[in-house]
Write a protein that holds these residues in place. Sequence first.
Motif, PDB file in Angstrom:
ATOM      1  N   SER A  33       3.201  17.557  13.717  1.00  0.00           N
ATOM      2  CA  SER A  33       2.475  17.032  12.561  1.00  0.00           C
ATOM      3  C   SER A  33       1.642  15.832  13.002  1.00  0.00           C
ATOM      4  N   HIS A  34       0.952  15.229  12.044  1.00  0.00           N
ATOM      5  CA  HIS A  34       0.142  14.047  12.315  1.00  0.00           C
ATOM      6  C   HIS A  34       0.563  12.950  11.351  1.00  0.00           C
ATOM      7  N   THR A  35       0.546  11.713  11.818  1.00  0.00           N
ATOM      8  CA  THR A  35       1.037  10.621  10.985  1.00  0.00           C
ATOM      9  C   THR A  35       0.066  10.231   9.871  1.00  0.00           C
ATOM     10  N   LEU A  36      -1.230  10.575   9.997  1.00  0.00           N
ATOM     11  CA  LEU A  36      -2.237  10.166   9.009  1.00  0.00           C
ATOM     12  C   LEU A  36      -2.953  11.333   8.354  1.00  0.00           C
ATOM     13  N   GLU A  37      -3.362  12.321   9.141  1.00  0.00           N
ATOM     14  CA  GLU A  37      -4.126  13.462   8.626  1.00  0.00           C
ATOM     15  C   GLU A  37      -3.215  14.665   8.417  1.00  0.00           C
ATOM     16  N   GLU A  38      -3.633  15.531   7.515  1.00  0.00           N
ATOM     17  CA  GLU A  38      -2.870  16.757   7.269  1.00  0.00           C
ATOM     18  C   GLU A  38      -3.034  17.712   8.447  1.00  0.00           C
ATOM     19  N   TYR A  39      -1.928  18.211   8.940  1.00  0.00           N
ATOM     20  CA  TYR A  39      -1.930  19.169  10.044  1.00  0.00           C
ATOM     21  C   TYR A  39      -0.894  20.245   9.747  1.00  0.00           C
ATOM     22  N   GLU A  40      -1.362  21.481   9.705  1.00  0.00           N
ATOM     23  CA  GLU A  40      -0.510  22.619   9.372  1.00  0.00           C
ATOM     24  C   GLU A  40       0.223  22.391   8.049  1.00  0.00           C
ATOM     25  N   GLY A  41      -0.531  21.840   7.085  1.00  0.00           N
ATOM     26  CA  GLY A  41      -0.005  21.653   5.738  1.00  0.00           C
ATOM     27  C   GLY A  41       0.984  20.521   5.586  1.00  0.00           C
ATOM     28  N   LYS A  42       1.006  19.578   6.527  1.00  0.00           N
ATOM     29  CA  LYS A  42       2.009  18.514   6.491  1.00  0.00           C
ATOM     30  C   LYS A  42       1.407  17.217   7.008  1.00  0.00           C
ATOM     31  N   VAL A  43       1.835  16.110   6.405  1.00  0.00           N
ATOM     32  CA  VAL A  43       1.443  14.777   6.864  1.00  0.00           C
ATOM     33  C   VAL A  43       2.714  13.963   7.089  1.00  0.00           C
ATOM     34  N   GLY A  44       2.816  13.307   8.234  1.00  0.00           N
ATOM     35  CA  GLY A  44       3.996  12.509   8.537  1.00  0.00           C
ATOM     36  C   GLY A  44       5.190  13.372   8.928  1.00  0.00           C
ATOM     37  N   PHE A  45       6.353  12.732   9.070  1.00  0.00           N
ATOM     38  CA  PHE A  45       7.557  13.452   9.496  1.00  0.00           C
ATOM     39  C   PHE A  45       8.791  12.685   9.044  1.00  0.00           C
ATOM     40  N   ASN A  46       9.914  13.367   9.025  1.00  0.00           N
ATOM     41  CA  ASN A  46      11.202  12.762   8.688  1.00  0.00           C
ATOM     42  C   ASN A  46      12.032  12.609   9.953  1.00  0.00           C
ATOM     43  N   PHE A  47      12.690  11.455  10.069  1.00  0.00           N
ATOM     44  CA  PHE A  47      13.511  11.200  11.248  1.00  0.00           C
ATOM     45  C   PHE A  47      14.639  10.256  10.862  1.00  0.00           C
ATOM     46  N   GLY A  84      16.712  10.226   8.446  1.00  0.00           N
ATOM     47  CA  GLY A  84      16.797   9.861   7.039  1.00  0.00           C
ATOM     48  C   GLY A  84      15.621   9.070   6.518  1.00  0.00           C
ATOM     49  N   PHE A  85      14.637   8.786   7.357  1.00  0.00           N
ATOM     50  CA  PHE A  85      13.441   8.047   6.956  1.00  0.00           C
ATOM     51  C   PHE A  85      12.230   8.974   6.972  1.00  0.00           C
ATOM     52  N   THR A  86      11.253   8.682   6.113  1.00  0.00           N
ATOM     53  CA  THR A  86       9.965   9.358   6.131  1.00  0.00           C
ATOM     54  C   THR A  86       8.937   8.417   6.742  1.00  0.00           C
ATOM     55  N   VAL A  87       8.307   8.852   7.822  1.00  0.00           N
ATOM     56  CA  VAL A  87       7.317   8.041   8.536  1.00  0.00           C
ATOM     57  C   VAL A  87       5.939   8.634   8.252  1.00  0.00           C
ATOM     58  N   ARG A  88       5.046   7.816   7.695  1.00  0.00           N
ATOM     59  CA  ARG A  88       3.725   8.321   7.323  1.00  0.00           C
ATOM     60  C   ARG A  88       2.735   7.165   7.240  1.00  0.00           C
ATOM     61  N   GLN A  89       1.457   7.489   7.465  1.00  0.00           N
ATOM     62  CA  GLN A  89       0.382   6.512   7.349  1.00  0.00           C
ATOM     63  C   GLN A  89      -0.570   6.927   6.227  1.00  0.00           C
ATOM     64  N   PHE A  90      -1.178   5.925   5.568  1.00  0.00           N
ATOM     65  CA  PHE A  90      -2.055   6.171   4.429  1.00  0.00           C
ATOM     66  C   PHE A  90      -3.367   5.417   4.635  1.00  0.00           C
ATOM     67  N   ARG A  91      -4.467   6.061   4.247  1.00  0.00           N
ATOM     68  CA  ARG A  91      -5.760   5.375   4.266  1.00  0.00           C
ATOM     69  C   ARG A  91      -5.829   4.421   3.069  1.00  0.00           C
ATOM     70  N   VAL A  92      -6.239   3.199   3.332  1.00  0.00           N
ATOM     71  CA  VAL A  92      -6.293   2.178   2.291  1.00  0.00           C
ATOM     72  C   VAL A  92      -7.577   1.373   2.446  1.00  0.00           C
ATOM     73  N   GLY A  93      -7.872   0.578   1.414  1.00  0.00           N
ATOM     74  CA  GLY A  93      -9.037  -0.284   1.450  1.00  0.00           C
ATOM     75  C   GLY A  93      -8.826  -1.512   2.308  1.00  0.00           C
ATOM     76  N   ARG A  94      -9.862  -2.344   2.344  1.00  0.00           N
ATOM     77  CA  ARG A  94      -9.819  -3.489   3.272  1.00  0.00           C
ATOM     78  C   ARG A  94      -8.791  -4.541   2.870  1.00  0.00           C
ATOM     79  N   HIS A  95      -8.391  -4.551   1.587  1.00  0.00           N
ATOM     80  CA  HIS A  95      -7.437  -5.561   1.148  1.00  0.00           C
ATOM     81  C   HIS A  95      -5.989  -5.165   1.431  1.00  0.00           C
ATOM     82  N   HIS A  96      -5.725  -3.917   1.767  1.00  0.00           N
ATOM     83  CA  HIS A  96      -4.359  -3.458   2.025  1.00  0.00           C
ATOM     84  C   HIS A  96      -4.176  -2.908   3.434  1.00  0.00           C
TER      85      HIS A  96
END
Length: 566
Positions: free
Chosen positions: A313-327, A329-341
Amino acid sequence: MCTKTPEVTSWQDIPWHKVEANVHALQRRIYRAQQQGDRRKVKSLQRLLLRSTSAKLLAVRRVTQDNQGKKTPGIDGVACLDPDERGQLVRTLDLRRPAQPVRRVWIPKPGTEEKRPLGIPTLSDRAIQALVKLALEPQWEARFEPNSYGFRPGRSCHDAIEAIFNAIRYKPKYVLDADIAKCFDRIDHRALLAKIDTFSLLRRLIKGWLKAGVMDGGQLFPTEAGTPQGGVLSPLLANIALHGLEEAVAAAFPKTRRVAGTKKRWTPAVIRYADDFVVLHEDRDVVRRAREVIEEWLRGMGLELKPSKTTISHTLEEYEGKVGFNFLGFTVRQFRVGRHHTGRDGQSKPLGFKTLIKPSQAKAKAHHHRLREVIRKQRTIAPEVLIAHLNPVIRGWANYYRTAVSKATFAKLDDRLYSTLRRWARRRHPNKPARWIARRYWLLPAWEFGTRKGVLVRHGQTRIVRHVKVSGGKSPYDGDWMYWASRWGYYPDVNPATARMLKAQRGKCAHCKRLFLPGDDLIERHHKDGERTHNQRSNLELLHRHCHDAVHRPGPEPKPLDGMFS
């Protein structure tokens, strides 16, 4: 250091401070000799440790007093030894005695209908395994890879999660989230023994445990592969079997590669916790190639990846219908945000995305289901008894996830728990109005479920604390006791009240005055006045489990036996 076993006249009279000092001194020497590459000295020191009275006493204490499984018998039915029987076990420890088969116990795997097999050795075999572990672990702690975190003293799953965060915080990456199929059951014995590469006595002992067989339902089954889960030595053997995985991946790729006129690090990051691991890299082809390298390397140990739990999978973009991963017991993922966040790199330049590590939805759902089951089974009891059942579950789960971005998850769980408790109260009083029920079971205006005898803990009361990752090159056998004692306050499975007590006691047991170190199975709270309901801070102190047993043991204070140790 005494190498011959003297007569142990009384378990209560053993000077444990001398026992631990003798063992730790030898373990530090083994660790340093392995770092220097002196294999001959390592084996000589290991032989000395195996003959040591102190090591035998410490091994017996760990399996009969400290370990959680001290009340679980093997095929001989022996468990829960009294002090005199522990001393007898020390005298009768025989490293040349053939290993006995393990008792097979099946336990359910959480979230599935499958069951996990456990192999419970006899208590005497567990004591010998603990003795061998004392000699073998320092050697391998000097050799293990820096990004291996499972089943190692002083390391936890939160260190692995923090290592993942450090690997992706400045750059989105592709992820190979992999799981080894039935790792403990399929490890090739020949490959494992060849990798351990030890002297004949240890090799014969380990081979005997691996080949001892399994007793299941009164029938003996041979063990041609694998290390039985449940043994004292099994986690260490599994780590030894998987040692070299990170090095194999690194050897298959150059350290740097020129991309668009600049040099970039090209070796993928491998982060492993026991038999679960992830491979991280910004290039998808590198991750795919790393999977091929890993599959080929695992075949040499008789292992293979589990296809259903191995994904890219990919941490930021959708790849094979999935974004991020579980490891873990945690979900690890990145999100696109504006300049203030947005997150920022080392030069404070905006990245355009933010890395969030949260509790996984599956784990939150399973936790709420467990709380509902506790409430459902306690329909007729008093509210303070229900609170006593719920609070440890809530505290334990919230403390585990207090290092993540968990506030929203905690708030949602509190809302769902409130709805469940409201239905519980209405079932008890179907003919009473809602206002009457609220005044009976909730303390207003704060809306806390409870009575004057106790209040229900909320998930949201747990403070979010960033976990401090263990230094990659540190080991409990390097002699830096103050570093390891100070880390107790940072472990997520240590609740905040215990962490404050640890700092107040300077990381030392209030009874024996020795530091709490990685490998100490449990730190227990002792009530000075003997009344367990008096939980004021002035009435509490922290002890080792075996020290807690000694405090509550009737009889005179232990007296050192002169001349017993040298």
